[in-house]
Design a protein around this motif. Sequence first.
Motif: not given
Lengths: 101, 584
Positions: A24, A29, A56-57, A60, A68-71, B101, B116-120, B122-123, B126-127, B130
């Motif tokens: 991210a 991290n 992911v930024l 997405y 992928i929820l955690v990075t 989702y 961390d929750l960076g992926g969540l 970002a989703i 982004g969504q 959109a």
Amino acid sequence: MHDSHIKPKQQTFEAEYVFQLYVAGDSANSTQALHAFTKLCEEHFSGRFRLDVIDVLQDYRQALDNHILVTPTLLRIYPLPQIRVAGNLSDEEQVLSLVRG
Amino acid sequence: MAGKRLETTRNPQIAKAPTYIGGLDDILYGGLPVGRTTMVSGGPGCGKSIMGMQFIFNGAQHGQPGMFISFEEPVTAIRQNAATIGIDFPAAEAAGNVFLYAPPINRKINKSGDFDLGGLMAIIEGQSKAMNARRLVLDGIDVLLRYYDDVAREREELYFLNDWLRAKNLTTILTVKLPPNETSVERYDFLDYMTDCVIHLDQRVIDQITTRRLRINKYRGSGHGRNEYPFIVSRNGLNLVPVSSITLKHQKMGAFISSGNDQLDEVLGGGYRRGSCVLVSGTTGSGKTTVAATFADAACRRGERVLYIDFEESEEAMIETMRSPGIDLQPHLEAEQLMFLTTMPEARGAEEHLVEAYTAIETFQPRHVVVDAISACSRMGGEQVAFEYVVRLIYACKERSITCLLTNQTAGFQNVSEISGIGISSVVDTLLFLRLVNSTGEINRLLTVVKSRGTKHSNQYREFLITDTGFELKNVYSGEGGVLTGVARRVQETRDELDLRRTEMEIRYKEQALERHRTMLDSDHDRLQADVEAMKLELERLKLEYHIAAQARELRRQMRGGDKNDNDNSAFFNDLMRGEDDAR
């Protein structure tokens, strides 16, 4: 963000190991994981690996599709089975044993 | 409802996102805080996900696209569950208004170092860009948080996520699962402080009947309903029972309306009041249903609709039973003046009974509602549940100026307005009490008006007779002033012991009077004859009145179960009678 999204490029199909590292941006991290894992690959899989780094930024949809929820999250795509490791990959020994499977 | 909502939203700086969930927006004073996070907590299966689904779907229907992200069940299951409450997610997804989702959560994920929750995020970002999403549900955030086996890190990450969501101006619901029968888990206590609005749902099983409750624990910057609100999950999703909510605006009691019986109207000082609550209490078989049916019949004849909620017997049985006292409800039913709602109390929870009653009230628009009998309501799941059902129903009726006539089966006089110990007397405007009295081998019915707000009613006991044309009240006292002030005695044939004795005495006094007349006629005192006669008759009349009063008092004392020595006038009366005999 680091400019090395795909490296090393020349070993596209011959790679024994294919990884994806989801990061991210340049969060602490993520930066740490990228450094640690690049180092690990160079040391242990030199010339035999391919590493795709996905921010992911920036994309997405990749995170969405691969859940992928955690990075950061590391995916070993090949060899099968897929292996997923979450975290900044700071413990080299642990990561190595995981991705060697 | 809309008007009430506007009126109670007194805080202009807090923007509200309506949930469009029946009754919920009323107690939220408009909805959830826009751009803030609301936590919905509760045990498994208590309706958290459903609330989230409705929030997203209803929002999407009102131009607020939303995302529903579940950490608990796959998308196919979400769609199926939603379909059972009438939510068509596939259509909304196709229209681009809803995004579902459900990433699989593998708790055995390999971990190496911090994440961390960076992926969540970002989703979500982004969504939401959109689809221009305004709403977000993170269903089962506790499941996601288990990735961290570290309470401190969980908390840190959630705080971060919360701040981030706020910056994104998404109106968010986080649902958190709590162990059954617990209102909070220490581990997630901080969520109470972190989020702007905290809603707790719970599900209890009382006497084998499921009861669901909702409570707003906190709403930063806004007022909210403070009670526990029963709710049901119906075919339309979550449905709050929207009474005893914010402001109870009861209408004033209206004009007099007939009870269906002239004599009872007279006793009541004019009749029932429109929009009031009438409770007909009494022992079993004392004639409560006859009083209720008489009222319903008269209302229907006046062209006013009656909703008859019967927990005691079926529609057919009820109509058949009432034919015996000459009340034919069948034509009213056919003319759609009368609607029956007959269910076994134990068939469902009180909330469902309530919603059923509300639905009937909304669709049928009755002027009057009869509930026969509220004592049966305890079979819905206990006394407290019954109490709430009755009180909420009464309030709903009062708010709509609907007259409410309830019957209640009681064991004795002490608890006429109680359902096994739970008093509803404060909300009852008129209370009639019927009872059976056993006197010398005969069972007779008595009726009294215990109270009647806003009327000048009589509080004397009257014999209550069920005839083949309804019912009849026999005046224990009557006279020139009518029932309210009556003093003299009306002779009437009755099998009641009291009336028998009264008649016997009347005959005795008539005989004595006749005898005196003869004596006087024999005498030379023609001039005094009329005076003496008048005085004696007056004295007799007074004695008789006294006797009747003493009898009635004795009867009342028996009914109250009071001490026999209390106000005992029998000795005086006996002396009086002896004196009379001695004089002769």
